[in-house]
Every structure is written in C-alpha cells, then in structure tokens.
Design a protein around this motif. Structure first.
Motif, PDB file in Angstrom:
ATOM      1  N   ARG A 191       0.221   9.026 -10.731  1.00 22.49           N
ATOM      2  CA  ARG A 191       0.807   7.816 -11.314  1.00 22.49           C
ATOM      3  C   ARG A 191       0.288   6.563 -10.624  1.00 22.49           C
ATOM      4  NH1 ARG A 191       5.614  11.022 -10.948  1.00 22.49           N
ATOM      5  NH2 ARG A 191       6.212  11.860 -12.981  1.00 22.49           N
ATOM      6  N   LYS A 192       0.109   6.655  -9.308  1.00 23.07           N
ATOM      7  CA  LYS A 192      -0.399   5.501  -8.574  1.00 23.07           C
ATOM      8  C   LYS A 192      -1.850   5.181  -8.928  1.00 23.07           C
ATOM      9  CE  LYS A 192       2.568   6.329  -4.540  1.00 23.07           C
ATOM     10  NZ  LYS A 192       2.579   6.644  -3.087  1.00 23.07           N
ATOM     11  N   SER A 193      -2.579   6.179  -9.423  1.00 21.04           N
ATOM     12  CA  SER A 193      -4.006   5.970  -9.709  1.00 21.04           C
ATOM     13  C   SER A 193      -4.274   5.424 -11.097  1.00 21.04           C
ATOM     14  CB  SER A 193      -4.761   7.302  -9.545  1.00 21.04           C
ATOM     15  OG  SER A 193      -4.358   8.239 -10.529  1.00 21.04           O
ATOM     16  N   ILE A 194      -3.214   5.230 -11.901  1.00 21.89           N
ATOM     17  CA  ILE A 194      -3.415   4.731 -13.265  1.00 21.89           C
ATOM     18  C   ILE A 194      -3.875   3.273 -13.206  1.00 21.89           C
ATOM     19  CG2 ILE A 194      -2.312   4.266 -15.478  1.00 21.89           C
ATOM     20  CD1 ILE A 194      -0.363   6.480 -14.877  1.00 21.89           C
ATOM     21  N   PRO A 195      -4.982   2.935 -13.830  1.00 17.76           N
ATOM     22  CA  PRO A 195      -5.444   1.536 -13.797  1.00 17.76           C
ATOM     23  C   PRO A 195      -4.690   0.687 -14.806  1.00 17.76           C
ATOM     24  CG  PRO A 195      -6.973   2.876 -15.050  1.00 17.76           C
ATOM     25  CD  PRO A 195      -5.920   3.819 -14.543  1.00 17.76           C
ATOM     26  N   SER A 196      -4.507  -0.569 -14.498  1.00 14.79           N
ATOM     27  CA  SER A 196      -3.875  -1.491 -15.438  1.00 14.79           C
ATOM     28  C   SER A 196      -4.893  -1.944 -16.478  1.00 14.79           C
ATOM     29  CB  SER A 196      -3.308  -2.702 -14.695  1.00 14.79           C
ATOM     30  OG  SER A 196      -4.356  -3.468 -14.127  1.00 14.79           O
ATOM     31  N   VAL A 197      -4.393  -2.392 -17.623  1.00 11.11           N
ATOM     32  CA  VAL A 197      -5.274  -2.859 -18.689  1.00 11.11           C
ATOM     33  C   VAL A 197      -6.089  -4.058 -18.223  1.00 11.11           C
ATOM     34  CG1 VAL A 197      -5.333  -3.850 -21.000  1.00 11.11           C
ATOM     35  CG2 VAL A 197      -3.776  -1.967 -20.500  1.00 11.11           C
ATOM     36  N   ALA A 198      -5.430  -4.986 -17.530  1.00 11.05           N
ATOM     37  CA  ALA A 198      -6.139  -6.184 -17.070  1.00 11.05           C
ATOM     38  C   ALA A 198      -7.246  -5.832 -16.085  1.00 11.05           C
ATOM     39  CB  ALA A 198      -5.146  -7.154 -16.427  1.00 11.05           C
TER      40      ALA A 198
END
Length: 590
Positions: A191-198
C-alpha cells in the motif's frame, strides 16, 4: 465476441447481417481467427477473406512498472515483451531467441543479464531469462522482504525476552502467526508503494511520455482521478504563488472568477423534459415521445472541419474577452499541462461548444479540467462531450485522459503512453486478474504511427498485485474466442414475432451461433478420424483402437496448430507438447 453480454450481441449482429452489408473486423489478440472467419462465411453465405499482417509492430512498445519510489523497466531485457523489438524471446513463437553471439552484437553487459549473459536461458517458471523481473524491481522486492523478516525477528526476540523475564511458560510466536504477520506487513508495504496520480504525471512529463491514457475500471474513479489531478496542479501553483505573495485569479467562460472547486453551471434538468427552443429552434428536433435533440450536434463534432485547428470563430463579447484574455489563459497554461497557444485553442473550442450548445454546456469544473489539459472518457458522459474530448486528444490539445477499458476497443485515440492502474477487475466471481488479451488491447493504444518512435505501457503497483503478476499476465497464452451466445427473453420474443408465432426463425438463429457451429465441426472431425481409423485397422483390440484414434486426433491438432488454424491456440509451447505426445504414441506402437 469473447466477452459476456457483449459477445452475444455481436454474434446476433453477424447472424442477422443483411446480404448487402459488409463486415470488417480488426483484432490483434485473436488466436483462432481462422475458425471465426470460417464460421462467418458459413452463416453469411459470403466469402470471408482473412488478412494477417506479418512482421513487427510499426511502433515498438516498452513496458515499465511504477511504484512510489521507482520507475523501472518491467523485464530484465528492456526490449522484451509483446509488441517489443525482441518480442517474447521465442516463447510461443513470438520474437527470436537471443544467443550470446547475437547479444554480443548488441553490446549487452554481464551486469544487466547475469554472469552467463544468456537471455535465452529459462528461469524457474519456464520463461526465458530475459522475461524475468528487471534487477531494479528484483532488488526492491528483496529489500522489502528482508525488512519484513527483520521486523518479524525483532517481535519474536522481544516476546521471547518478555517470557523469560516474567518467568512465564508462554509459547513464543508460532510459525503460523509469523506467516500471518508477514502477509499483513507485506500488504501494508505494498500500500505504501502505490504511486499517486500527480507523481506519475510528473514523471511522465519529465520523461517526455505525454500524452497518456490512464485506464481505470470505474466511471467514478475516472472522474475522481481527473479532479484530484486538477486540484493537485492548482495546489502546487498556489504554493508557488504564495512564496511570491501572489494569488492566481482564473475566470470561467462566463467571466466569473473561479475559486477552488468548480460548481456545475450546466442547464438545469427538469421532470417535464421541456427545452427552451427559443435558443435555436431550427437546430432542434423532437421525437414522437416529446424528447428534444440537437439535429446537427454530432455531425459537427464528427466532421473533418471540427478536427481542423484554429477554430476561433466566435464574435467576442465583454465576458468572452475576459475569459479569453491572455492574462487569464496564461494562468491556466502555467498551472496545467498545455502551452499557452494550446490553452488558447482549447478555450476557443470550449467557448464555441458552450455557446452553440447551451443545453449541454460544459460545467465550470469541466472547463477548468479541459484548460489544464485533463479529461475523462467513459460511458457515463454525454456522447457529444465524448466526441469533443476525442477531438481534443487527437489534436494534441489534451495531455491526460482517464478512461475505462472501453476506450481500448475501436476508438481513434492513440497516445504515446498508456498507464494501467489496476491488474485486476471485478467479475462474476469477485476480483480476477485481467485477461492477457485485455491488457494487450490497452497496451496497444501506446505509440502513434508517424509520430512516435516507440510507445510506453506503464503498469502501476497496487495493494494486491506487483510486477510478478504483470509479467504473468503479459506472458500467458491468449485464450481463443469462445461463443457467448445466450438467447435472452427479449430476443426470444422478437424471434417468435418475426416468425409469426412459429419457432423456425428462433431455431435457425440458435443453430447458426458460433458455439453450435464449433460443436458441429468437432463432430465432423471426430467422424472423419473414426472413418480413417476403421479403414486403418479393423482387427485391432479396443485398447489399440483408442490409441490409434488418440494419435490421429493429436496429429490433426498438431497440423492445425502449425498452420495457425487450431481453435485452442497456436503457441510454440503447445506445438512442442503435441509433438512430444505424438512421438510417445508412435514409439509405443513400435
């Protein structure tokens, strides 16, 4: 045709196709095209021509995997993957196996591909070594697991020390509890490794990989992602402006200053379904149910004239001049993903659309997204709005579009990059991994012929899937199309009505379905094999007859696989297995 729901409709279209109508089909993920073409020829009574394009993809693909920290190639061989220059390195006949001699010509180093420098060597899952995880991703996974192991060990040591100090006989952490804790920690790390869209947009912009299509399997998810991206762009600009003690002021197409989130200003819907026809009475038509439509709207949006640049043809009023002022538009170009010239072009087009179509005008929030170079595309949007977005994207006046997978099938919106935000989709049995054909369709949108030298398919990390699942999907065999024909109550009633109460028309429809046709073909193949078997040896024992029939069936399947006409696939691995089975049966007889 292989999708539930849609497949049945497409079969009905082919079966009921009038004789004066031609059918043109296009697919890059159809392993049993020969069988499908033969069925279409049988039900339509017209000759079906199958054209297969050979050679490599005109614009080669590169596959990447993105996390919060890394943006790395997916495969160990960066030129490997479906549609890439090296293909699948000979797997299932896709691409060419790389020998050390060929690799030497390409100046590949030992550090990138192991000490033996042999990408054609198979790894534990039967894939060529070049299709293994990229070293960057492999090291990241190893670091993550090592960190979790150290945390588990610290917990075990602490519990053991606490039991020793308190003179209790409590048992330490069991192996089952350690495994469960490890799984929970691993999910938390993912979960911590999920990149944000921005963050992904920023990386794509830095690497010159825009325009991009983000595939999200939710209509609300597409709209929310577009809104979050726009808010992020505005927040970043406001932070920069705050350092300069300035605050950007942006005006909408009506001249009103925008503050924060835009509020919908489209025409209010009423239960009476009555429109103010005084706006443009000549452009409105009304059906028998009293519903009103714009007669020329879609014709304008889909015309070649609308795709031409510089559609600045509105007489400007006071409010228009405020909206189209250089100062206002420059604020948007500084905030968003477009240049000033592109922002001005989008503004003129939006103002043209809203002025000519006040009943379906874009809201302030939508206008703001379009001026920032962001849009969304799904079945929940008005057709006129979707056509407008497609036009902007084709003219490179939109840099990012968030879309559902329906955009991957049959819409002319190629991009430089496609981003797959999830590797699983909800189905009848819950969440399932994507089919190989679905992922390849989405990846195939990347790379514009005549504009890009290569396309990029970026797969994003999720809380449940990592790069291993991405490689599994991309390297799995493409499943052949099977019939999804399932007559519904509505279809049955229509067929009975067409048959004047008789079942002849309905019976003919069912008998012409792709599933029934394939069943009949299998029966014919079996009967043909039995005739050959009877002529071959009538005095053989039942066991020998069974082995002879099995050998004949396998040999027929092998010949079809080699010719590319097998309905169950034509991969190189299948051909190798069939050859081995035929050899075993032949040796057994000898």
């Amino acid at each position: 045709m292989g999708q539930k729901g849609r497949g049945s409709t497409w079969e009905e279209c082919v079966i009921t196709n009038p004789s004066h109508t031609q059918i043109v089909g296009l697919s890059a993920t159809l392993p049993n095209a020969h069988r499908l073409a033969a069925w279409m020829e049988s039900v339509t009574g017209r000759k079906t021509v199958l054209i297969e394009a050979g050679g490599q993809r005109p614009v080669p693909l590169r596959y990447y995997f993105v996390t919060k920290r890394d943006f790395s190639p997916l495969f160990r061989d960066e030129d490997a993957g479906p549609g890439s220059p090296h293909g699948l390195l000979g797997l299932r006949g896709d691409g060419v196996e790389l020998t050390p001699k060929k690799m030497k010509k390409k100046k590949l180093t030992d550090g990138a591909f192991g000490k033996d420098n042999s990408l054609f060597q198979e790894i534990g899952n039967g894939l060529p070594l070049g299709l293994d995880l990229h070293p960057t991703l492999q090291k990241a996974a190893e670091r993550r697991l090592a960190s979790i192991d150290r945390r588990i060990q610290r917990i075990v040591d602490r519990e053991t020390q606490d039991d020793y100090d308190s003179y209790s006989r409590g048992s330490p952490m069991s192996a089952r509890e350690q495994r469960r804790a490890k799984e929970q920690m691993l999910k938390a790390e993912l979960r911590k490794s999920i990149p944000s869209v921005a963050a992904m947009i920023g990386r794509l912009q830095d690497d010159d990989l825009l325009p991009a299509i983000f595939f999200i399997f939710s209509r609300n998810g597409c709209d929310n992602a577009a809104q979050v991206l726009c808010e992020s762009l505005k927040t970043s600009a406001e932070e920069r402006a705050a350092k300069k003690n300035e605050r950007p002021e942006r005006r909408n197409w009506k001249g009103t200053m925008l503050k924060g989130k835009g509020r919908g200003r489209g025409r209010r819907h009423t239960d009476s379904n009555e429109w103010d026809l005084n706006v443009d009475e000549l452009a409105m038509i009304q059906d028998e149910d009293g519903r009103n439509f714009r007669a020329d709207l879609l014709d304008q949006l889909l015309s070649d004239d609308y795709d031409s640049p510089n559609k600045q043809r509105i007489p400007l009023g006071v409010e228009d001049e405020e909206f189209l002022s250089d100062e206002n538009l420059r604020q948007y170009s500084d905030l968003g993903l477009l240049t000033f010239v592109q922002t001005k072009e989008v503004a003129y087009r939006v103002l043209t659309f809203n002025t000519e179509n006040p009943e379906i005008a874009f809201s302030d929030a939508w206008v703001e997204r379009l001026l920032l170079g962001v849009g969304s595309h799904h079945a929940g949007i008005l057709p006129a709005h979707k056509a407008f977005i497609e036009t902007l994207f084709r003219l490179e006046l939109m840099k990012v579009v968030f879309a559902t997978e329906t955009l991957a099938a049959g819409i002319n919106m190629p991009a430089r990059t496609t981003v797959v935000c999830s590797m699983a989709k909800r189905g009848d049995n819950g969440m399932d991994l994507l089919e190989t054909s679905n992922l390849l369709q989405m990846a195939g949108r990347a790379g514009r012929r005549g504009m890009d030298t290569q396309g990029a398919c970026v797969i994003a990390a999720t809380p449940f899937e990592g790069p291993e699942e991405a490689i599994k999907i991309l390297t799995d065999e493409i499943k052949p199309v099977v019939s999804q024909f399932a007559p519904s109550y509505a279809l049955a009633i229509n067929l009975i009505e067409r048959g004047s109460g008789m079942l002849d028309v309905a019976k003919s429809m069912v008998q012409k379905s792709f599933g029934v046709w394939e069943s009949q073909q299998r029966e014919k193949d079996l009967a043909s094999a039995m005739r050959v078997l009877d002529a071959y040896d009538t005095e053989a024992s039942p066991q020998e007859q069974f082995l002879n029939a099995l050998q004949l069936t396998l040999e027929k399947e092998l010949s079809e696989a080699r010719a590319g006409t097998s309905p169950t696939g034509t991969s190189q691995s299948k051909i190798s297995k069939l050859e081995a089975l035929v050899d075993v049966l032949a040796d057994g007889k000898n």
